[in-house]
Enzyme design. Sequence first.
Site, PDB file in Angstrom:
ATOM      1  N   GLU A 347       0.829  -1.197   0.000  1.00  0.00           N
ATOM      2  CA  GLU A 347       0.000   0.000   0.000  1.00  0.00           C
ATOM      3  C   GLU A 347       0.866   1.249   0.000  1.00  0.00           C
ATOM      4  O   GLU A 347       0.492   2.276  -0.574  1.00  0.00           O
ATOM      5  CB  GLU A 347      -0.941   0.006   1.214  1.00  0.00           C
ATOM      6  CG  GLU A 347      -2.036   1.073   1.137  1.00  0.00           C
ATOM      7  CD  GLU A 347      -3.103   0.890   2.194  1.00  0.00           C
ATOM      8  OE1 GLU A 347      -4.076   0.152   1.933  1.00  0.00           O
ATOM      9  OE2 GLU A 347      -2.959   1.469   3.289  1.00  0.00           O
ATOM     10  N   HIS A 378       6.247 -27.191   3.571  1.00  0.00           N
ATOM     11  CA  HIS A 378       5.406 -28.264   3.035  1.00  0.00           C
ATOM     12  C   HIS A 378       4.356 -27.720   2.075  1.00  0.00           C
ATOM     13  O   HIS A 378       3.348 -28.388   1.812  1.00  0.00           O
ATOM     14  CB  HIS A 378       4.743 -29.015   4.191  1.00  0.00           C
ATOM     15  CG  HIS A 378       5.721 -29.773   5.033  1.00  0.00           C
ATOM     16  ND1 HIS A 378       6.035 -31.095   4.814  1.00  0.00           N
ATOM     17  CD2 HIS A 378       6.498 -29.375   6.076  1.00  0.00           C
ATOM     18  CE1 HIS A 378       6.935 -31.494   5.686  1.00  0.00           C
ATOM     19  NE2 HIS A 378       7.234 -30.466   6.473  1.00  0.00           N
ATOM     20  N   LYS A 487     -13.895   1.214  -3.763  1.00  0.00           N
ATOM     21  CA  LYS A 487     -14.844   1.540  -2.690  1.00  0.00           C
ATOM     22  C   LYS A 487     -15.974   2.424  -3.211  1.00  0.00           C
ATOM     23  O   LYS A 487     -17.142   2.250  -2.853  1.00  0.00           O
ATOM     24  CB  LYS A 487     -14.103   2.229  -1.548  1.00  0.00           C
ATOM     25  CG  LYS A 487     -13.147   1.331  -0.789  1.00  0.00           C
ATOM     26  CD  LYS A 487     -12.113   2.091  -0.005  1.00  0.00           C
ATOM     27  CE  LYS A 487     -12.706   2.948   1.079  1.00  0.00           C
ATOM     28  NZ  LYS A 487     -11.649   3.590   1.908  1.00  0.00           N
TER      29      LYS A 487
END
Length: 524
Positions: A347, A378, A487
Amino acid sequence: MHPRCDETPQWALLQGHYQARGRVLDLRCAFAEDAARFAHFSQQAPHVFADLSKNLWDRQAEALLLDMARACRLEHSRDAMFAGQAVNSTEGRAALHTLLRRPRGLALPGDEPFVAQALQEVHATLDAMLAFAEAVRADAQITDIVNIGIGGSDLGPHMAVRALQAHQLPGRRFHFVSNIDGHELAGVLAGLRPESTLFIVASKTFTTLETMANARSALDWFAAQGGQDVARHFVALTANVAKAAEWGMSRTFGFWDWVGGRYSLWSAIGLPIAIAIGAAGFRDFLAGAHAMDEHFRSAPLAHNLPVRLALLDIWYRNFLGLPSRCIAPYHAWLQRLPAYLQQLEMESNGKRVDSQGRALPMATAPVIWGEPGSNGQHAFFQLLHQGPDVQALEIIAVRDSTHGLAGHHQMLLANALAQAQALMQGRASGCGHRHFPGNRPSSFVLLDALTPASLGAYLALQEHRVFCSGSLWGINSFDQWGVELGKQLAQDLQPRLRTGDVAGLDGSTAGLLQRLAGVGGRAP
């Protein structure tokens, strides 16, 4: 105005050095040729030791990078930030998160006139917030603390509370709700009782869509469950005290517009941390960060750990072309660290134009990703060892454990050491499936113990690293306009999901909206 890194003479010299030596550097040969390589490329900073010797650079590359930093006037940019100058140029603000951990009354050379008054306000708020945290800790009736926030109002506190479990007050449970997906909040509420729960609602403006939706649902649940006294069971962390009062929240702790969200866990946003580890622990957390601030502010560039890390990041991103950095903490309680660092770096520095609005000709922030180390072994370590693309890796280890289970910690640390060793050394095999090419880079960051002070220092180190790389790229690391458009569009689309209105939408969005709204039938 400072020159951008690609505008300095050193940029061309670095390109030439990469072509001549950097692209063919072999770590195994580098160690064989330089017995002091580990000593040169490792460093102790406050609470943090870093070994950068298993990275794909040499002393000449680092020297050229340091010269480039000086040509970019990095020290001047650093001093401007500490002094409270408006380094957040697009919003006309200071970026004074370092003031949140500066000791009371400490003046620094070059401080802007408002800084002394701001520091007094910081400590007045800190004292009040910590007094409240101690009162909550002393209240045996409160067993559950629910933090409702998103982005910087969630990631930092969530990560730190998990990381510092060994220092927490027993008998308290901490919950973090950030997602607008109601499944998260509903799952938390299912295990709570209103009379024993404290809700912390964290939003600077008290208008953040996700946070306010979750806060409204929490208030509705509180009332439906027979909860009494909203003022006792809800506290607001906001600069909009009047708005919080409209919601019935009379207890508020504020912060300032020069505190960016992803840099805010040192402020009142850190209330969950303070409740978890106590006032003394929180002050240790701030003290560790301040110790790293002082290191960054005063150490010469060649011995300045945040600067050296940032220069390595520039070398990898812009010369070696490495697209990502994997974060592998070898400590289960640092599980949320990769997510925190994702926001901090991506950001801050995920920008395509410089602070003057000019399009950048080079890449900026790498993709940050990761998982606790032994789990990652793993899962994605296969790609790190044998994938066709080289990725940067950063291992974080803690020397001392707190659990007391015999053998576990030695096994964990052995795995951390072994992975870095295997990535560098590799293993030759005539069978391609079993061949490890080696010469894969890694950094190794070591904390003696996972304490409030060491975590504070480590996080401040990462903040300053991001600031340095952003300064060298010539970008503003303190705005985040890229999060706004989606947004805004969501506010338009939300009522359309009720009505099915697709007027003016592109074909894909219209088709998906109709399916989600149940308009025009569903897929078989």
